[in-house]
Design an enzyme around this catalytic site. Structure first.
Site, PDB file in Angstrom:
ATOM      1  N   ASN A  47     -18.436  -4.372   7.682  1.00 23.74           N
ATOM      2  CA  ASN A  47     -17.713  -4.428   9.407  1.00 23.74           C
ATOM      3  C   ASN A  47     -19.092  -4.421  10.148  1.00 23.74           C
ATOM      4  O   ASN A  47     -18.806  -4.063  11.321  1.00 23.74           O
ATOM      5  CB  ASN A  47     -16.716  -3.105   9.650  1.00 23.74           C
ATOM      6  CG  ASN A  47     -17.613  -1.750   9.300  1.00 23.74           C
ATOM      7  OD1 ASN A  47     -18.893  -1.971   9.225  1.00 23.74           O
ATOM      8  ND2 ASN A  47     -17.011  -0.643   9.841  1.00 23.74           N
ATOM      9  N   HIS A  66     -21.611  -2.494  10.383  1.00 21.21           N
ATOM     10  CA  HIS A  66     -22.268  -1.285  10.685  1.00 21.21           C
ATOM     11  C   HIS A  66     -23.874  -1.154  10.098  1.00 21.21           C
ATOM     12  O   HIS A  66     -24.035  -1.770   8.881  1.00 21.21           O
ATOM     13  CB  HIS A  66     -21.709   0.187  10.137  1.00 21.21           C
ATOM     14  CG  HIS A  66     -21.440   0.327   8.810  1.00 21.21           C
ATOM     15  ND1 HIS A  66     -20.290   0.442   8.256  1.00 21.21           N
ATOM     16  CD2 HIS A  66     -22.433   0.491   7.673  1.00 21.21           C
ATOM     17  CE1 HIS A  66     -20.406   0.956   6.974  1.00 21.21           C
ATOM     18  NE2 HIS A  66     -21.784   0.823   6.579  1.00 21.21           N
ATOM     19  N   GLU A  84     -20.839   3.002  13.163  1.00 19.54           N
ATOM     20  CA  GLU A  84     -19.611   2.277  12.963  1.00 19.54           C
ATOM     21  C   GLU A  84     -19.526   1.305  14.373  1.00 19.54           C
ATOM     22  O   GLU A  84     -19.943   1.493  15.420  1.00 19.54           O
ATOM     23  CB  GLU A  84     -18.496   2.964  12.745  1.00 19.54           C
ATOM     24  CG  GLU A  84     -18.437   3.816  11.407  1.00 19.54           C
ATOM     25  CD  GLU A  84     -18.083   2.955  10.194  1.00 19.54           C
ATOM     26  OE1 GLU A  84     -18.438   1.760  10.192  1.00 19.54           O
ATOM     27  OE2 GLU A  84     -17.523   3.546   9.258  1.00 19.54           O
TER      28      GLU A  84
HETATM   29  C1  GLP Z   1     -23.248   2.605   3.526  1.00 18.60           C
HETATM   30  C2  GLP Z   1     -24.590   2.972   4.067  1.00 18.60           C
HETATM   31  C3  GLP Z   1     -25.551   1.943   4.844  1.00 18.60           C
HETATM   32  C4  GLP Z   1     -25.487   0.701   4.096  1.00 18.60           C
HETATM   33  C5  GLP Z   1     -23.913   0.139   3.638  1.00 18.60           C
HETATM   34  C6  GLP Z   1     -23.926  -1.054   2.631  1.00 18.60           C
HETATM   35  O1  GLP Z   1     -22.349   2.468   4.573  1.00 18.60           O
HETATM   36  N1  GLP Z   1     -24.617   4.098   5.220  1.00 18.60           N
HETATM   37  O2  GLP Z   1     -26.434   2.297   5.316  1.00 18.60           O
HETATM   38  O3  GLP Z   1     -26.326  -0.359   4.575  1.00 18.60           O
HETATM   39  O4  GLP Z   1     -23.269   1.297   3.172  1.00 18.60           O
HETATM   40  O5  GLP Z   1     -24.118  -0.586   1.366  1.00 18.60           O
HETATM   41  P1  GLP Z   1     -24.417  -1.672   0.417  1.00 18.60           P
HETATM   42  O6  GLP Z   1     -25.906  -2.069   0.453  1.00 18.60           O
HETATM   43  O7  GLP Z   1     -24.029  -0.981  -0.918  1.00 18.60           O
HETATM   44  O8  GLP Z   1     -23.450  -2.866   0.581  1.00 18.60           O
END
Ligand code: GLP
Length: 262
Positions: free
Chosen positions: A136, A138, A143
């Site tokens: 989304n 973030h 968020e």
């Molecule tokens: C979580 C973490 C973020 C991260 C996101 C995406 O929400 N708090 O810091 O960037 O996940 O994770 P992934 O890299 O596993 O897609």
């Protein structure tokens, strides 16, 4: 904002680690802002490999993690503290006093967050902030609708983030709803930002971050305000970018501008 498009995940990690290594050579007490999730795993693997080969030394490196779930202790297998220990810290010679993480079990959230900001500032600020991105849009756990001027604080996770995180937990009821996270402005204070994204799940988040309007509805778009933000992504994550060919040309010809100045 510099958009660097690579063939695949391995190449993204190589690029990011190349930048970290170059900066560390110039500043051995580098201050790194660290992220969790799948995206930075290859970066940690490569940094560990450099350490094991004797090419990199972490004894003076300082780190600050982006975020943590509220309610999970550092021994909980899904806590970000546990992730960092397992995937990075235990395999390099970083000193414990140089590791900084938000605590998910703090009793006084407000002072804890304020002190975290002070620690970053006392360290001279973050040199390189590594980021992933949520589907989304973030960054950290900021968020959509997070203030673009936010600092470290408590946040409530959206249902889509909770759903994305649920598979890692044994029991659905265990998935945290609250977290602590550096704010968007805290992230923007870093001297360099490296955002990593790979795969089709991130297509829309990347398109909105890079080419969409600057908006709190897509926290990643705040990186458009940063002078040294590097968006390092693979072809798949870049698929919806309208200026994809332009970014590729700029990157491939990045040294040629000097020829015009000769
Ligand atoms: C979580 C973490 C973020 C991260 C996101 C995406 O929400 N708090 O810091 O960037 O996940 O994770 P992934 O890299 O596993 O897609």
């Amino acid at each position: 904002m510099e958009v660097i498009i690579k063939e695949n995940y391995d190449q993204i990690c190589d690029e990011a680690v190349g930048l970290i290594y170059k900066n560390w050579q110039e500043k051995k007490d580098l201050v790194l802002g660290l992220a969790t999730g799948r995206s930075p795993l290859g970066v940690y693997e490569r940094l560990i490999a450099l350490y094991k080969k004797g090419k990199m030394d972490f004894s003076r490196v300082r780190t600050f993690n982006l975020d943590e779930y509220i309610g999970l202790s550092k021994d909980h297998p899904q806590s970000f503290a546990y992730y960092m220990e397992k995937n990075f810290f235990r395999s390099v010679n970083i000193r414990r006093v140089n590791i900084h993480q938000l605590s998910g079990t703090t009793k006084d959230i407000e002072s804890h967050c304020r002190e975290y900001e002070e620690k970053i500032s006392n360290a001279g600020g973050i040199d390189i902030q590594i980021l992933g991105i949520g589907r989304n849009g973030h960054i950290g756990f900021n968020e959509p609708s997070s203030s673009l001027a936010s600092r470290t604080r408590v946040k409530t996770l959206t249902q889509s983030t909770i759903d994305a995180n649920t598979p890692s937990f044994k029991n659905k009821t265990e998935v945290p709803r609250y977290c602590l996270t550096m704010g968007i402005e805290t992230i923007l204070d870093a001297r360099m930002i490296i955002l990593l994204a790979s795969g089709k799940e991130k297509i829309e988040a990347i398109a909105k971050t890079v080419e969409g309007p600057l908006t709190a509805s897509v926290p990643g778009s705040a990186l458009q305000l940063h002078r040294r933000a590097k968006i390092i992504i693979d072809h798949e994550a870049a698929r919806l970018l309208q200026r994809k060919d332009y970014y590729i040309w700029v990157y491939e010809n990045r040294d040629k501008v000097n020829d015009f100045l000769k």
